[in-house]
Design a protein around this motif. Structure first.
Motif, PDB file in Angstrom:
ATOM      1  N   ALA A 125       0.816  -1.216   0.000  1.00 42.41           N
ATOM      2  CA  ALA A 125       0.000   0.000   0.000  1.00 42.41           C
ATOM      3  C   ALA A 125       0.847   1.262   0.000  1.00 42.41           C
ATOM      4  CB  ALA A 125      -0.929  -0.011   1.212  1.00 42.41           C
ATOM      5  N   TYR A 126       2.168   1.144  -0.068  1.00 43.93           N
ATOM      6  CA  TYR A 126       3.010   2.329   0.129  1.00 43.93           C
ATOM      7  C   TYR A 126       2.707   3.444  -0.875  1.00 43.93           C
ATOM      8  CZ  TYR A 126       6.903   5.293   1.264  1.00 43.93           C
ATOM      9  OH  TYR A 126       7.649   6.374   1.655  1.00 43.93           O
ATOM     10  N   GLY A 127       2.591   3.065  -2.133  1.00 40.17           N
ATOM     11  CA  GLY A 127       2.299   4.076  -3.157  1.00 40.17           C
ATOM     12  C   GLY A 127       0.970   4.763  -2.894  1.00 40.17           C
ATOM     13  N   LEU A 128       0.002   3.991  -2.413  1.00 38.01           N
ATOM     14  CA  LEU A 128      -1.324   4.546  -2.130  1.00 38.01           C
ATOM     15  C   LEU A 128      -1.247   5.496  -0.951  1.00 38.01           C
ATOM     16  CD1 LEU A 128      -3.191   1.155  -2.449  1.00 38.01           C
ATOM     17  CD2 LEU A 128      -3.037   2.953  -4.164  1.00 38.01           C
ATOM     18  N   LYS A 129      -0.371   5.154   0.001  1.00 42.77           N
ATOM     19  CA  LYS A 129      -0.232   5.986   1.190  1.00 42.77           C
ATOM     20  C   LYS A 129       0.402   7.328   0.829  1.00 42.77           C
ATOM     21  CE  LYS A 129       1.686   5.902   5.824  1.00 42.77           C
ATOM     22  NZ  LYS A 129       2.990   6.582   5.698  1.00 42.77           N
ATOM     23  N   THR A 130       1.493   7.299   0.060  1.00 40.25           N
ATOM     24  CA  THR A 130       2.113   8.569  -0.326  1.00 40.25           C
ATOM     25  C   THR A 130       1.140   9.399  -1.154  1.00 40.25           C
ATOM     26  OG1 THR A 130       3.123   7.349  -2.119  1.00 40.25           O
ATOM     27  CG2 THR A 130       4.548   7.933  -0.314  1.00 40.25           C
ATOM     28  N   GLY A 132      -1.912   9.557  -0.513  1.00 43.30           N
ATOM     29  CA  GLY A 132      -2.870  10.130   0.417  1.00 43.30           C
ATOM     30  C   GLY A 132      -4.238   9.473   0.372  1.00 43.30           C
ATOM     31  N   GLU A 133      -4.281   8.224  -0.046  1.00 43.90           N
ATOM     32  CA  GLU A 133      -5.584   7.567  -0.086  1.00 43.90           C
ATOM     33  C   GLU A 133      -6.029   7.134   1.315  1.00 43.90           C
ATOM     34  OE1 GLU A 133      -6.733   4.378  -2.979  1.00 43.90           O
ATOM     35  OE2 GLU A 133      -5.615   5.695  -4.331  1.00 43.90           O
ATOM     36  N   ALA A 134      -7.336   7.053   1.508  1.00 42.98           N
ATOM     37  CA  ALA A 134      -7.877   6.681   2.815  1.00 42.98           C
ATOM     38  C   ALA A 134      -7.473   5.260   3.170  1.00 42.98           C
ATOM     39  CB  ALA A 134      -9.392   6.794   2.802  1.00 42.98           C
ATOM     40  N   SER A 135      -7.339   5.016   4.475  1.00 42.11           N
ATOM     41  CA  SER A 135      -6.722   3.759   4.882  1.00 42.11           C
ATOM     42  C   SER A 135      -7.575   2.548   4.503  1.00 42.11           C
ATOM     43  CB  SER A 135      -6.421   3.811   6.378  1.00 42.11           C
ATOM     44  OG  SER A 135      -7.220   2.910   7.080  1.00 42.11           O
ATOM     45  N   ARG A 136      -8.902   2.675   4.572  1.00 37.08           N
ATOM     46  CA  ARG A 136      -9.759   1.542   4.212  1.00 37.08           C
ATOM     47  C   ARG A 136      -9.538   1.152   2.747  1.00 37.08           C
ATOM     48  NH1 ARG A 136     -15.490   1.304   4.405  1.00 37.08           N
ATOM     49  NH2 ARG A 136     -15.601   2.378   6.403  1.00 37.08           N
ATOM     50  N   LYS A 137      -9.503   2.171   1.907  1.00 34.22           N
ATOM     51  CA  LYS A 137      -9.317   1.972   0.481  1.00 34.22           C
ATOM     52  C   LYS A 137      -7.959   1.322   0.209  1.00 34.22           C
ATOM     53  CE  LYS A 137     -11.560   3.458  -3.286  1.00 34.22           C
ATOM     54  NZ  LYS A 137     -12.453   4.503  -3.757  1.00 34.22           N
ATOM     55  N   ARG A 138      -6.953   1.788   0.959  1.00 31.44           N
ATOM     56  CA  ARG A 138      -5.596   1.273   0.802  1.00 31.44           C
ATOM     57  C   ARG A 138      -5.561  -0.219   1.050  1.00 31.44           C
ATOM     58  NH1 ARG A 138      -3.085   5.773   4.135  1.00 31.44           N
ATOM     59  NH2 ARG A 138      -2.668   4.210   5.709  1.00 31.44           N
TER      60      ARG A 138
ATOM     61  N   GLU B 185      15.536   4.136  -2.940  1.00 33.63           N
ATOM     62  CA  GLU B 185      15.052   4.384  -4.298  1.00 33.63           C
ATOM     63  C   GLU B 185      13.595   3.984  -4.445  1.00 33.63           C
ATOM     64  OE1 GLU B 185      17.624   2.230  -6.887  1.00 33.63           O
ATOM     65  OE2 GLU B 185      18.462   4.049  -7.745  1.00 33.63           O
ATOM     66  N   ALA B 186      13.240   2.866  -3.821  1.00 29.65           N
ATOM     67  CA  ALA B 186      11.865   2.391  -3.932  1.00 29.65           C
ATOM     68  C   ALA B 186      10.911   3.433  -3.367  1.00 29.65           C
ATOM     69  CB  ALA B 186      11.700   1.062  -3.202  1.00 29.65           C
ATOM     70  N   ALA B 187      11.258   3.991  -2.218  1.00 32.87           N
ATOM     71  CA  ALA B 187      10.388   5.012  -1.630  1.00 32.87           C
ATOM     72  C   ALA B 187      10.262   6.200  -2.588  1.00 32.87           C
ATOM     73  CB  ALA B 187      10.941   5.468  -0.282  1.00 32.87           C
ATOM     74  N   ARG B 188      11.393   6.624  -3.141  1.00 32.39           N
ATOM     75  CA  ARG B 188      11.335   7.747  -4.087  1.00 32.39           C
ATOM     76  C   ARG B 188      10.524   7.369  -5.318  1.00 32.39           C
ATOM     77  NH1 ARG B 188      16.942   9.053  -5.907  1.00 32.39           N
ATOM     78  NH2 ARG B 188      15.914  10.780  -6.951  1.00 32.39           N
ATOM     79  N   ALA B 189      10.720   6.136  -5.788  1.00 33.47           N
ATOM     80  CA  ALA B 189      10.053   5.708  -7.012  1.00 33.47           C
ATOM     81  C   ALA B 189       8.541   5.626  -6.844  1.00 33.47           C
ATOM     82  CB  ALA B 189      10.599   4.357  -7.471  1.00 33.47           C
ATOM     83  N   PHE B 190       8.078   5.589  -5.603  1.00 29.54           N
ATOM     84  CA  PHE B 190       6.628   5.570  -5.401  1.00 29.54           C
ATOM     85  C   PHE B 190       6.109   6.945  -4.988  1.00 29.54           C
ATOM     86  CE2 PHE B 190       7.314   1.121  -5.683  1.00 29.54           C
ATOM     87  CZ  PHE B 190       6.133   0.649  -6.235  1.00 29.54           C
ATOM     88  N   GLY B 191       6.947   7.960  -5.188  1.00 27.32           N
ATOM     89  CA  GLY B 191       6.453   9.326  -5.044  1.00 27.32           C
ATOM     90  C   GLY B 191       6.636   9.941  -3.675  1.00 27.32           C
ATOM     91  N   ALA B 192       7.500   9.377  -2.832  1.00 26.84           N
ATOM     92  CA  ALA B 192       7.708   9.963  -1.509  1.00 26.84           C
ATOM     93  C   ALA B 192       8.535  11.240  -1.626  1.00 26.84           C
ATOM     94  CB  ALA B 192       8.409   8.965  -0.600  1.00 26.84           C
ATOM     95  N   ARG B 193       8.204  12.234  -0.790  1.00 22.00           N
ATOM     96  CA  ARG B 193       8.999  13.457  -0.722  1.00 22.00           C
ATOM     97  C   ARG B 193      10.290  13.158   0.031  1.00 22.00           C
ATOM     98  NH1 ARG B 193       6.041  15.747   2.634  1.00 22.00           N
ATOM     99  NH2 ARG B 193       4.032  14.819   2.208  1.00 22.00           N
ATOM    100  N   PRO B 194      11.334  13.964  -0.175  1.00 25.12           N
ATOM    101  CA  PRO B 194      12.618  13.683   0.505  1.00 25.12           C
ATOM    102  C   PRO B 194      12.451  13.537   2.022  1.00 25.12           C
ATOM    103  CG  PRO B 194      12.920  15.395  -1.126  1.00 25.12           C
ATOM    104  CD  PRO B 194      11.453  15.099  -1.115  1.00 25.12           C
ATOM    105  N   MET B 195      11.630  14.409   2.614  1.00 23.82           N
ATOM    106  CA  MET B 195      11.431  14.325   4.060  1.00 23.82           C
ATOM    107  C   MET B 195      10.691  13.039   4.446  1.00 23.82           C
ATOM    108  SD  MET B 195      12.718  16.315   6.145  1.00 23.82           S
ATOM    109  CE  MET B 195      14.197  16.940   5.393  1.00 23.82           C
ATOM    110  N   GLN B 196       9.801  12.627   3.575  1.00 21.46           N
ATOM    111  CA  GLN B 196       9.081  11.373   3.825  1.00 21.46           C
ATOM    112  C   GLN B 196      10.035  10.190   3.769  1.00 21.46           C
ATOM    113  OE1 GLN B 196       5.933  11.749   0.947  1.00 21.46           O
ATOM    114  NE2 GLN B 196       4.530  10.630   2.270  1.00 21.46           N
TER     115      GLN B 196
END
Ligand SMILES: Nc1ncnc2c1ncn2[C@@H]1O[C@H](COP(=O)(O)OP(=O)(O)OP(=O)(O)O)[C@@H](O)[C@H]1O
Ligand SMILES: [Mg+2]
Lengths: 409, 312
Positions: A125-130, A132-138, B185-196
């Motif tokens: 779910a990491y991509g969904l979390k970044t 900003g999707e709701a947790s249930r949906k995630r 890299e994986a975190a960045r590749a999924f759109g995380a901000r640097p602080m994230q």
């Protein structure tokens, strides 16, 4: 669609200095190395069509990882442009870039790159979390993605509790969960055992059949490239040396480097029934008489033939002795049909049928999904393809050899 | 051979120091009083509960962190021993200075370590400074510290910070740099901000190493605090110094034993904290005996580089 235009990466020099050197052609490239720069990717262009699985192949250090990372700008190109569905990735703001990585382009890594401190479900779910999707949906989407890779029941586990193959399934699920259209895969199966690797390739092909993602797939294994790639680009020292379909590259290697690569390919896995099949010399239709069929067999000195209905569906095989008996006693053709044949589909690799031919009165049949006869593969065609120096030769000799065999049989 | 002219390195530094003490005295007095207030506040809180109660609190903390009975039992016996040796108040003084100095060192060191991990130029600049801070004999800067901050706990805390910051910086940087590049890299590749990326991936995965740094900070602070007794910081150190000066072997040993008890307790407690972090990261995986995870091996190598201050 991914379009790369003249993409270049120089490590260890300022962009300015690198550009200056690159402008000087071959001499500049030498000077560049002397300056302490590394030309990892050198003026590479390619297009990956929507829904295509495009493979980048090359030995270690040829610049594959650098190239694939320039597509989502994990690595900033020194020059050149990358377009994804027409949008210039290089011109994107940080925010636009993050949204691109989040919604449209996902990645699978060689060593899985799972977050060891998060559960499998949270990983997926990491991509969904970044985003900003709701947790249930995630949770819902993550669970669905895990189902798709066959790990629906392991959501609460942690990465180090899974085997390598399972971990990469999670890596795949993480990329599937966000519904991105483009998938970047940097040697995703290289760290796995051969058998598991094969499973994963099958899984990828099955998923690809279902979802039709646009996939950029890096590997150093030509067999893998041939097996899964719609098209393949071979890289050497940062340059693209050849681009084409697997059989095209097999048939006509552009350089000695590619030829050497191709020499290692297990032809039996690359060459499919479709590549070496040919028209059957004789077939009969169900409304013909046994005598007519026998006549046809006489002409080619074969001991049996396929009997088809009006739509080319295979009804069975008629053997010469049975035909002769039927002709004597006045029975019709249908009464002598037997199932004495083997068949495969067009995309079956040779390794799966090489052992099947030879024990039947007719050559191996190649059928389409509806059971219609598309062609036959004589035994000699298989033998010739295995021994052939390259693809075309293999194809040609097999056709000739095939005819001879049928005639003699 | 011509003789090299004498370069007055020491005199220049001494002049700078004396210039600073005269012209910046307000500044140093300000810092000094802040440090004193901070140290006293911690001491005040520690001295609120009855010794028996505080001993139980320490034991409970130990149980919470290690989840084994060993350390709690040791804690109860050892701290009651300190009380019976009538060193309780001295121990609290020492503990207050250690906690104050360690907290400040951590607050300075960890952000600096994070910065160094994110920027190679910062890392390259900071490293020789850290080496200098760690290898310069303590007494050399203890003296100017007294000039700047006067006699008492302030120069002790400052000298302790100087000595204890380097491992916090080093191990934080090491921990973050050790995090698998691909995972970042994986975190960045999924759109995380640097602080994230820092908060969600780098820091949690670096935490065992950072905690090892915190552990070292506290141990170094403790060893320094004893030296700081020489410049008038109250506590066990003074008990030890006074005893040795009057050739009181018994008193010296008692003070020494109290220092050791404090050291063992703080070490096991903070060490256990790092250990728990590690375990949480690898839930339910039985670590095979004799197998040292790479990051731990690194930490051990780093450990051996720390010169240990002489314990008076
Ligand atoms: N950050 C970097 N700094 C300097 N040089 C680099 C950097 N990353 C890669 N290179 C160099 O660029 C070249 C291409 O590296 P890259 O990792 O793209 O190759 P690869 O084809 O992925 O190889 P492999 O199969 O080993 O993964 C190599 O010579 C490598 O040493
Ligand atoms: Mg690579």
């Amino acid at each position: 669609m991914i379009e790369a235009r003249g993409v270049t990466k120089v490590f260890g020099l300022s962009d300015q200095k690198a550009a200056q050197r690159l402008a000087d052609g071959a001499a500049g490239r030498e000077a560049l190395a002397a300056d302490g720069g590394v030309l990892a990717v050198d003026d590479v262009s390619f297009t990956v069509e929507t829904g295509e699985l495009f493979v980048i192949m090359g030995l270690s250090g040829s610049g594959k990882s650098t190239l694939i990372r320039m597509v989502n700008r994990l690595i900033e190109p020194t020059s050149g442009t990358v377009l994804i569905d027409g949008d210039d990735v290089g011109k994107m703001s940080d925010k636009a870039l993050r949204s691109l990585r989040n919604m449209r382009v996902n990645m699978v890594f060689q060593h899985f790159a799972l977050f060891p401190h998060r559960s499998i479900r949270d990983n997926v779910a990491y991509g969904l979390k970044t985003r900003g999707e709701a947790s249930r949906k995630r949770v819902e989407k993550a669970n669905r993605a895990l189902e798709q890779v066959g790990l629906g029941h392991r959501g609460d586990a942690f990465p180090d509790e899974l085997s390598g193959g399972q971990q990469q399934r999670v890596g795949l699920a993480r990329a599937l969960a966000t519904d991105a259209d483009v998938l970047l895969m940097d040697e995703p199966f290289s760290a796995l055992d051969p058998l598991i690797r094969r499973d994963m390739q099958n899984l990828l092909l099955a998923l690809q059949g279902e979802f039709r993602k646009t996939i950029l797939f890096v590997t150093h294994d030509l067999n893998e490239a041939m097996r899964i790639g719609d098209r393949i680009m071979v890289m050497k020292d940062g340059r693209s040396v050849q681009m084409g379909t697997g059989p095209e590259i097999l048939a006509d290697p552009a350089t000695d480097y590619v030829r050497e690569f191709v020499a290692d390919v297990d032809r039996t896995r690359v060459i499919t029934a479709a590549t070496i099949m040919r028209e059957p010399l004789v077939v009969a239709t169900a409304d013909e008489s046994p005598r007519q069929a026998l006549k046809k067999l006489e002409g080619v000195e074969a001991s049996g033939l396929y009997v088809l209905d009006a739509d080319q569906h295979v009804l069975g095989v008629a053997k010469d002795e049975a035909l002769a008996r039927a002709a004597g006693s006045g029975k019709d053709l249908k009464s002598v049909l037997v199932d004495d044949y083997e068949s495969v589909t067009e995309d079956t690799p040779m390794v799966q049928f090489a052992h099947l031919s030879g024990n039947h009165p007719v050559p191996l049949g190649v059928l389409d999904a509806e059971g219609r006869l598309q062609g036959v593969v004589p035994r000699a065609a298989i033998l010739a393809a295995i021994s052939g120096d390259n693809g075309t030769e293999a194809g040609e000799t097999s056709t000739e050899g095939g005819e001879k065999v049928t005639e003699n049989a | 051979m011509p003789e090299l002219p004498r370069i007055p390195v020491g005199k220049v530094i001494a002049d700078v120091i004396s210039w600073l003490t005269t012209h910046w005295s307000v500044f140093f007095d300000g810092i000094s009083s802040i440090l004193v207030a901070f140290g006293n506040a911690i001491y005040y809180v520690l001295s609120l509960p009855h010794p028996y109660v505080l001993t139980l609190i320490f034991a409970a903390l130990a149980l919470l962190v290690t989840r084994r009975p060993g350390l709690p039992i040791f804690t109860v016996i050892a701290f009651l021993l300190i009380d019976s040796m009538q060193l309780w108040d001295a121990m609290l003084n020492t503990l207050a200075i250690v906690v104050a100095a360690a907290l400040i060192a951590i607050v300075i060191g960890i952000p600096l370590g994070i910065w160094a991990a994110r920027s190679t130029s910062v890392s390259v600049t900071v490293r020789p400074v850290l080496d200098f801070m760690q290898t310069l004999p303590v007494f050399v800067y203890l003296l100017p510290a007294v000039f700047f901050f006067g006699i008492g706990i302030a120069p002790g805390i400052v000298a302790t910070i100087v000595f204890a910051v380097p491992p916090a910086v080093r191990l934080t940087e090491l921990g973050i740099r050790q995090v698998d590049r691909e995972v970042v890299e994986a975190a960045r590749a999924f759109g995380a901000r640097p602080m994230q990326v820092l908060r969600e991936v780098q820091l949690p995965l670096a935490m065992p190493t950072i905690m090892a740094g915190v552990n070292q900070v506290i141990m170094l602070a403790l060893s320094m605090v004893v030296v700081a007794g020489l410049v008038g910081a109250p506590g066990l150190a003074q008990a030890v110094v006074a005893s040795t000066q009057s050739l009181n072997v018994a008193g010296g040993f008692e003070g020494g034993i109290a220092v050791v008890i404090l050291a063992v307790y703080l070490d096991r407690l903070t060490g256990g904290l790092g250990e728990r972090r590690r375990r949480r990261g690898r839930k339910r995986r039985g670590r095979r005996a004799g197998q040292v995870p790479p990051e731990e091996a690194e930490v051990e190598r780093e450990n051996t580089r720390q010169p240990v201050a002489p314990v008076a």
